[in-house]
Design an enzyme around this catalytic site. Structure first.
Site, mmCIF file in Angstrom:
data_model
loop_
_atom_site.group_PDB
_atom_site.id
_atom_site.type_symbol
_atom_site.label_atom_id
_atom_site.label_comp_id
_atom_site.label_asym_id
_atom_site.label_seq_id
_atom_site.Cartn_x
_atom_site.Cartn_y
_atom_site.Cartn_z
ATOM 1 C CG HIS A 16 4.319 -3.712 -4.650
ATOM 2 N ND1 HIS A 16 4.378 -4.558 -3.529
ATOM 3 C CD2 HIS A 16 4.378 -2.465 -4.328
ATOM 4 C CE1 HIS A 16 4.660 -3.756 -2.414
ATOM 5 N NE2 HIS A 16 4.462 -2.479 -2.836
ATOM 6 C CE LYS B 76 9.730 0.697 6.039
ATOM 7 N NZ LYS B 76 9.362 1.371 4.855
ATOM 8 N NE ARG C 221 -0.766 2.476 -1.372
ATOM 9 C CZ ARG C 221 0.097 1.883 -0.511
ATOM 10 N NH1 ARG C 221 -0.160 0.499 -0.249
ATOM 11 N NH2 ARG C 221 0.788 2.741 -0.055
ATOM 12 C CB SER D 290 3.592 -4.761 2.290
ATOM 13 O OG SER D 290 4.027 -4.649 0.782
HETATM 14 P P1 ADP Z 1 8.128 2.133 0.633
HETATM 15 O O1 ADP Z 1 8.285 1.823 1.985
HETATM 16 O O2 ADP Z 1 9.008 2.541 -0.089
HETATM 17 O O3 ADP Z 1 6.453 3.112 0.372
HETATM 18 P P2 ADP Z 1 6.277 -0.133 -0.661
HETATM 19 O O4 ADP Z 1 6.703 -1.301 -0.942
HETATM 20 O O5 ADP Z 1 5.104 -0.008 0.395
HETATM 21 O O6 ADP Z 1 7.622 0.747 -0.244
HETATM 22 O O7 ADP Z 1 5.712 0.584 -2.034
HETATM 23 C C1 ADP Z 1 6.582 0.942 -3.218
HETATM 24 C C2 ADP Z 1 5.722 1.873 -4.143
HETATM 25 O O8 ADP Z 1 4.921 1.056 -4.392
HETATM 26 C C3 ADP Z 1 5.284 3.152 -3.461
HETATM 27 O O9 ADP Z 1 5.377 3.961 -4.515
HETATM 28 C C4 ADP Z 1 3.817 2.819 -3.248
HETATM 29 O O10 ADP Z 1 3.092 3.808 -3.075
HETATM 30 C C5 ADP Z 1 3.490 1.968 -4.369
HETATM 31 N N1 ADP Z 1 2.314 0.812 -3.850
HETATM 32 C C6 ADP Z 1 2.319 0.374 -3.080
HETATM 33 N N2 ADP Z 1 0.935 -0.450 -2.985
HETATM 34 C C7 ADP Z 1 0.500 -0.198 -4.096
HETATM 35 C C8 ADP Z 1 -0.554 -0.589 -4.778
HETATM 36 N N3 ADP Z 1 -1.726 -1.153 -4.072
HETATM 37 N N4 ADP Z 1 -0.831 -0.126 -5.690
HETATM 38 C C9 ADP Z 1 0.012 0.348 -6.551
HETATM 39 N N5 ADP Z 1 0.965 1.081 -6.072
HETATM 40 C C10 ADP Z 1 1.284 0.611 -4.777
#
Ligand code: ADP
Length: 167
Positions: free
Chosen positions: A24, A48, A97, A135
């Site tokens: 992130h 959620k 990803r 996450s």
């Molecule tokens: P959501 O529940 O909205 O998917 P996340 O916190 O899982 O929230 O992810 C937020 C954003 O960050 C999404 O666009 C996701 O694809 C991106 N993201 C998550 N992990 C990574 C990573 N390792 N590298 C790049 N982008 C990521």
């Protein structure tokens, strides 16, 4: 709906960030180089279940982005497109990803475009170093006592360990 012009120099990076990790953070840093201002929108979805509360997720994000002067962190409830528009932005930033991400993100961006055609989704490819982390995977590794130092800022790592121990 707001009538003020939407700024092309401002983007909003939305997500759950439960918790924020280096993948992130990589998107946040790169996004902050592309746009004059970047708002990180932390989604609060009452349906959620998250490990960290909305306040905790916002606090951790503020701690790890404190050095980035053009980055601001805000919680939001409701539709992400509504939050983006209310912030005065027309760009929603997301990270990609894997192929499976692509399918999900493509569907989400089409739905968001239907909800508000004025908002464009811009994707940044994950840094290969972090493209395998999420996450949820990090929460799992934490609960099994694995080493998280390569994937999480120190402050998040500490918070995650405490959280898992108290569960
Ligand atoms: P959501 O529940 O909205 O998917 P996340 O916190 O899982 O929230 O992810 C937020 C954003 O960050 C999404 O666009 C996701 O694809 C991106 N993201 C998550 N992990 C990574 C990573 N390792 N590298 C790049 N982008 C990521």
């Amino acid at each position: 709906m707001a009538t003020r012009p939407l700024s092309p120099r401002l983007a909003v990076y939305t997500g759950t960030f439960d918790p924020v990790h280096l993948g992130h953070l990589d998107i946040i840093v790169r996004g902050s180089h592309l746009f004059d201002r970047l708002i990180v929108g932390v989604g609060n979805n009452p349906d959620k279940t998250t490990l960290f509360s909305i306040e905790e997720r916002v606090t951790l994000l503020r701690q790890v982005t404190g050095q980035l002067s053009s980055v601001e962190v805000q919680p939001f409830t409701g539709l992400a497109v509504d939050f983006v528009r209310a912030a005065g932005a027309r760009i929603m930033l997301r990270g990609l990803r894997t192929l499976s991400d692509m399918e999900y993100e493509f569907t989400m961006s089409l739905m968001n475009r239907n909800l508000d055609p004025g908002i464009e989704t811009v994707f940044l490819m994950a840094n290969e170093q972090y493209s395998h982390i999420s996450s949820s995977l990090l929460r799992q590794i934490a609960s099994l006592g694995g080493d998280l130092s390569k994937f999480l800022p120190v402050v998040v790592q500490e918070a995650l360990i405490v959280k898992i121990q108290r569960k």
